[in-house]
Motif scaffolding. Structure first.
Motif, PDB file in Angstrom:
ATOM      1  N   ALA A   1     142.455 208.790  10.393  1.00  0.00           N
ATOM      2  CA  ALA A   1     142.571 210.187  10.817  1.00  0.00           C
ATOM      3  C   ALA A   1     141.850 210.410  12.146  1.00  0.00           C
ATOM      4  N   LYS A   2     140.687 209.776  12.308  1.00  0.00           N
ATOM      5  CA  LYS A   2     139.942 209.910  13.579  1.00  0.00           C
ATOM      6  C   LYS A   2     140.757 209.344  14.735  1.00  0.00           C
ATOM      7  N   ARG A   3     141.375 208.185  14.502  1.00  0.00           N
ATOM      8  CA  ARG A   3     142.181 207.550  15.559  1.00  0.00           C
ATOM      9  C   ARG A   3     143.398 208.400  15.891  1.00  0.00           C
ATOM     10  N   TRP A   4     144.043 208.932  14.859  1.00  0.00           N
ATOM     11  CA  TRP A   4     145.242 209.743  15.086  1.00  0.00           C
ATOM     12  C   TRP A   4     144.902 210.993  15.904  1.00  0.00           C
TER      13      TRP A   4
ATOM     14  N   SER B   1     141.700 213.792  -3.053  1.00  0.00           N
ATOM     15  CA  SER B   1     140.605 212.951  -2.542  1.00  0.00           C
ATOM     16  C   SER B   1     140.958 212.359  -1.182  1.00  0.00           C
ATOM     17  N   THR B   2     142.244 212.093  -0.935  1.00  0.00           N
ATOM     18  CA  THR B   2     142.681 211.649   0.391  1.00  0.00           C
ATOM     19  C   THR B   2     142.422 212.741   1.416  1.00  0.00           C
TER      20      THR B   2
ATOM     21  N   PHE C   1     147.518 202.344   1.375  1.00  0.00           N
ATOM     22  CA  PHE C   1     146.318 202.747   2.106  1.00  0.00           C
ATOM     23  C   PHE C   1     145.513 203.710   1.241  1.00  0.00           C
ATOM     24  N   GLY C   2     144.226 203.406   1.070  1.00  0.00           N
ATOM     25  CA  GLY C   2     143.361 204.243   0.253  1.00  0.00           C
ATOM     26  C   GLY C   2     142.659 205.312   1.071  1.00  0.00           C
ATOM     27  N   ASP C   3     141.826 206.077   0.393  1.00  0.00           N
ATOM     28  CA  ASP C   3     141.135 207.187   1.049  1.00  0.00           C
ATOM     29  C   ASP C   3     140.252 206.719   2.201  1.00  0.00           C
TER      30      ASP C   3
END
Length: 330
Positions: A296-299, A316-317, A287-289
């Motif tokens: 992250a929004k979903r989590w 960068s992640t 999984f990339g950035d």
């Protein structure tokens, strides 16, 4: 362990509130050390740099702060007194290196915060320093933090004895909180809960498990059984999952949300699979950035209050995660 050490039991909640509802944990430490040229092919893993290159540790901490991390996790994950003894160091030298791991992170945090204070309308928070305490399996360096199979001779008391002195030394160095990472089984969770009580630890702690199937601990035990143990402890502020594939994360947040009222932290790896015996990364979905930014929004929407990255994630992640969670942060 006095109440005056660290940032107090409300520090994590205050940080999350300042961060707009979700704080950002930093990313893969060993990964970034290697990108900066460090050779960490050693049983001590990233902790070998405490001996060989402490300035590089400070540099990587600063890179994650610049990327938007609200929590710095120290370089002590694989640092243990038995581990240092096996390198030929004395107990005193090992204890000094454990304290150095905390001091390097505190120095990086304080210098960065002093710097950004000069920037008008900066969008950073004063970060907390979480002292990393890896599982017994991490010390074994045989991949057992991903199997939970410690064998019949590893008792509750043996696990408490293994962690006790390291815990005392790390707390004396003054971190804001403790981060027990990649815990693979119920017995070690129980040992840590009892140890925190026995040592009367007054700074907040998080305990994060790993998972290789997205449903259970690596030992095959249920998260319900593990969280029932953690729920009884007021010393544990945060529970969660680290160094597991991102595709498991949403389901595990939902599962944890039903099983606990504690804050939930998730910081998965990149999705690549580490072969603990062969000591190499296996070809697998990565999984990339951009994916981390969307996930992250979903989590957070699912209930996670602390989100970051583990192995094979980079500054960068973390910048992508920070951007997703705090749109006004540059």
């Amino acid at each position: 362990m006095g109440a005056g050490m660290g940032a107090g039991m409300g520090a994590v909640e205050e940080l999350i509130e300042r961060a707009g509802g979700c704080a950002v944990i930093d990313g893969g430490f060993a990964t970034q050390l290697e990108r900066e040229g460090a050779d960490i092919a050693d049983p001590l893993w990233s902790a070998v740099c405490l001996i060989s290159n402490p300035d590089l540790i400070r540099k990587v901490h600063l890179q994650y702060l610049e990327a938007g991390a609200d929590i710095l996790v120290t370089s002590s994950y694989q640092a243990s007194i038995p581990g240092f003894l096996s390198k030929g160091l004395s107990v005193e030298e090992g204890e000094s290196l454990l304290q150095k791991s905390v001091k390097l992170a505190l120095e990086a945090r304080d210098s960065f915060w002093k710097f950004v204070q000069r920037i008008p309308e900066h969008n950073y928070n004063r970060a907390l320093v979480a002292a990393s305490i890896g599982s017994y399996g991490a010390y074994l360096a045989d991949g057992s933090e991903y199997s939970g199979c410690y064998g019949p001779n590893v008792s509750l008391e043996k696990l408490k004895d293994f962690h006790r002195r390291r815990l005392q030394v790390i707390i004396d160095a003054g971190p804001d909180m403790l981060a027990f990472e990649t815990i693979p089984n119920k017995i070690e969770a129980q040992a840590l809960v009892e140890l925190l009580d026995e040592e009367n630890v007054q700074i907040p702690s998080w305990i994060c498990f790993s998972s290789v199937d997205g449903e259970h601990t690596p030992s095959g035990e249920s998260f319900e059984d593990c969280l029932n143990i953690l729920n009884k402890s007021e010393r544990i502020t945060v529970v969660g999952i680290n160094c597991s594939p991102p595709q498991f994360t949403e389901n595990l947040i939902c599962k944890f949300r039903k099983l606990t009222n504690k804050l939930i932290a998730v910081y998965p790896n990149s999705g690549e699979i580490w072969d603990g015996r062969a000591k190499r990364w296996l070809p697998s979905e990565c999984f990339g950035d951009h994916e981390f930014e969307a996930l992250a929004k979903r989590w957070h929407e699912c209930g996670a209050s602390l989100i970051g990255g583990c192995c094979r994630t980079t500054p960068s992640t973390i910048q992508a995660i920070s951007k997703a969670l705090k749109n006004n942060r540059s």
